[in-house]
Design an enzyme around this catalytic site. Structure first.
Site, mmCIF file in Angstrom:
data_model
loop_
_atom_site.group_PDB
_atom_site.id
_atom_site.type_symbol
_atom_site.label_atom_id
_atom_site.label_comp_id
_atom_site.label_asym_id
_atom_site.label_seq_id
_atom_site.Cartn_x
_atom_site.Cartn_y
_atom_site.Cartn_z
ATOM 1 N N GLY A 243 -36.234 -13.915 14.638
ATOM 2 C CA GLY A 243 -36.032 -15.138 15.421
ATOM 3 C C GLY A 243 -34.680 -15.207 16.098
ATOM 4 C CG ASN B 156 -27.845 -11.715 18.756
ATOM 5 O OD1 ASN B 156 -27.889 -12.940 18.760
ATOM 6 N ND2 ASN B 156 -28.921 -10.979 18.902
ATOM 7 C CE1 TYR B 157 -23.297 -6.735 17.163
ATOM 8 C CE2 TYR B 157 -21.467 -5.921 18.473
ATOM 9 C CZ TYR B 157 -22.632 -5.682 17.786
ATOM 10 O OH TYR B 157 -23.127 -4.404 17.702
#
Length: 550
Positions: free
Chosen positions: A199, A492-493
């Site tokens: 997700g 996403n980091y």
């Protein structure tokens, strides 16, 4: 002889009165504090009680929500909370805890959670796999609950159609296993950590070692199911192209609750080739790294060579050196790989003995540091191989760092010792896709993405601050070499150093600080869509997309 000063009596009396007054004030403050704490506890209990009652009232009898509720007085609460905490920085006695956890097993549980959260003002945090680097999916400074998606993990693979429906709570390892179960010549371009939840991973972009051939995960998503702020269950057609665009790289948790994605599978050869080769400074690492920068984004797009640099013990006692590790996946045979490497990076001196041929699914295990020969069933294990305290940051490299620059970096790394850097090469398909095709804007013009990584085992805030500061120092040192205006970053980091949104009256201005770094020119479109679909900013977190201020 005793002398009596006329002011002495009054001084004593005044002191006595002050003592009485101070005592009375302290007593009054104690009462007020006690009452305020009691009121706060009572209000908290009242909110919790009302919230639980709301959940019960709106729950479907066919799917009772009571079966998936965990409050702090439930014996399983702690284990449910901690199972998907992937960063031990956020698993301490002082870490804020959720009022309750809803481990949804049905879409109706998500709908009810949204309805009751809106009604009672309890913030909702959405957790798929718990890999958010800053714990944003399961920690908050305001009263909150967790909507935990790990039970919604079904995967339906259609090899004839070359697609798969994947629920948000499925892990990447489970996805790869289910694809490999059906076909030896299909895969999906996503990450190499098997325990990451789909997700959050997909909604933030999703990159992996096939991105030079096939792009990001979001470049291969064709449909989605989402529950919106009004509790409606929407697919791509009913949500519209704007919202679908936003949740394929803009962070799904700003727009709704992602239930599932439909992914487009890609072709992989039955046999791929991998290698992992390390060289220290004494083994000519500087020249090899310099040459890697010249070719890594330009070689055959079926070849991905990740470069990781960290500090290790040198050959002489007490000395430290830098080790450069080259980790590769090639979508082809060993012989072809050797020819490509000889032509492009002969400095590495790659040998046949350095390489191993295997299936694509096995290559994921190799990349995750499983021993060669580990059964692919290991992809189904939800327990991470490394479970520690960590800090991550990101950068983008636009042009090669000169050798003198590299030598300065080695010196700084040896000084700091703990932080490591990983360079992930771009080029290939990544350079062909428009920066506005998805919210993820980092396309042509990037040599590689950099990840700064620091892990530590020591508990406590002092240790955390020390290691986080070391990471920041290396990040600061790299400033002259990386992207500018903005200094770009990868969503996403997750990195809260880039800015935090308090979701108040300055929400848009706060959001723009980190939003431009993550999304560049796509930030404005993300804000426009957010304002349209969630004008009340219900779906919010410390780095969510804000609404327009007017």
């Amino acid at each position: 002889m005793l002398y009596y000063h006329p002011n002495t009596h009054f001084a004593h009396k005044r002191k006595s009165q002050m003592g009485t007054s101070t005592s009375s004030t302290l007593s009054l403050l104690s009462i007020i504090l006690f009452l305020s704490l009691s009121w706060a506890a009572s209000a908290s209990d009242s909110i919790n009680g009302a919230f639980l009652q709301c959940l019960s009232t709106h729950s479907q009898s066919s799917h009772p929500i009571s079966a998936v509720l965990y409050t702090p007085d439930n014996s399983s609460y702690s284990s449910v909370l901690e199972t998907y905490i992937r960063n031990l920085r956020f698993n301490t006695s002082t870490t804020p805890k959720p009022r309750l956890i809803i481990t949804a097993t049905h879409e109706s549980h998500i709908q009810v959670a949204i309805i009751c959260s809106k009604k009672h003002g309890l913030q909702m945090k959405i957790r798929s796999g718990g890999h958010d680097y800053e714990g944003v999916s399961y920690v908050s400074e305001v009263p909150f609950f967790i909507l935990d998606m790990f039970n919604l993990r079904s995967i339906s693979v259609d090899i004839e159609d070359e697609t798969a429906w994947v629920q948000a709570g499925a892990t990447l390892g489970e996805i790869y296993y289910r694809i490999a179960e059906k076909s030896k010549t299909h895969g999906f371009p996503a990450g190499v950590c098997p325990t990451v939840g789909a997700g959050g991973y997909f909604s933030g972009g999703g990159y992996g070692n096939m991105m030079r051939k096939y792009g990001l995960s979001v470049d291969n998503i064709v449909d989605a199911v989402l529950v919106d702020v009004n509790g409606r269950i929407l697919n791509r057609k009913s949500m519209g192209e704007d919202l679908f665009w936003a949740i394929t790289g803009g962070g799904g948790a700003s727009y709704g609750v992602i239930v599932s994605y439909k992914i487009k599978l890609v072709k992989v050869p039955e046999t791929v080739t991998v290698f992992r080769v390390a060289r220290t400074l004494e083994q000519n690492a500087t020249d090899i790294v310099y040459q890697w920068q010249q070719v890594a984004d330009k070689v055959d797009d079926g070849l991905f060579i990740r470069l990781t640099m960290n500090v290790v013990n040198g050959s002489r006692s007490g000395e430290k050196t830098v080790r450069a590790t080259f980790l590769s996946l090639f979508l082809g045979s060993l012989d072809t790989l050797l020819n490509i490497m000889d032509a492009n990076l002969p400095e590495l001196g790659l040998q046949t003995s350095d390489c191993t041929e295997m299936s694509w699914a096995e290559s994921v295990l190799f990349w995750t540091n499983f021993t060669t020969g580990t059964p692919v069933e290991a992809l189904l294990d939800r327990n991470p191989q490394v479970h520690t305290h960590l800090k991550r940051k990101s950068d983008y490299l636009k042009k090669p760092i000169p050798k003198a620059g590299l030598e300065g970096i080695w010196k700084k790394m040896i000084e700091l010792q703990t932080p490591a850097m990983t360079f992930n090469p771009y080029g290939g398909k990544m350079a062909e896709i428009s920066p506005s095709a998805t919210p993820f804007p980092h396309r042509a013009g990037n040599l590689c993405k950099i990840q700064y990584a620091t892990n530590w085992d020591e508990d406590g805030s002092e240790a955390a601050e020390r290691y986080i500061n070391l990471t920041r120092q290396l990040y600061s040192y790299m400033t002259p070499f990386v992207s500018k205006s903005p200094r770009e970053a990868f969503l996403n980091y997750r990195d809260l150093d880039l800015g935090i949104n308090h979701n108040g009256k300055n929400s848009y201005l706060e959001g723009r600080v980190y939003g431009i770094k993550y999304f560049k020119k796509n930030f404005d479109r993300l804000v426009y869509i957010k304002t349209k679909v969630d004008p009340g900013n219900f779906f919010r977190n410390e780095q969510s997309i804000p609404t327009l201020p007017y």
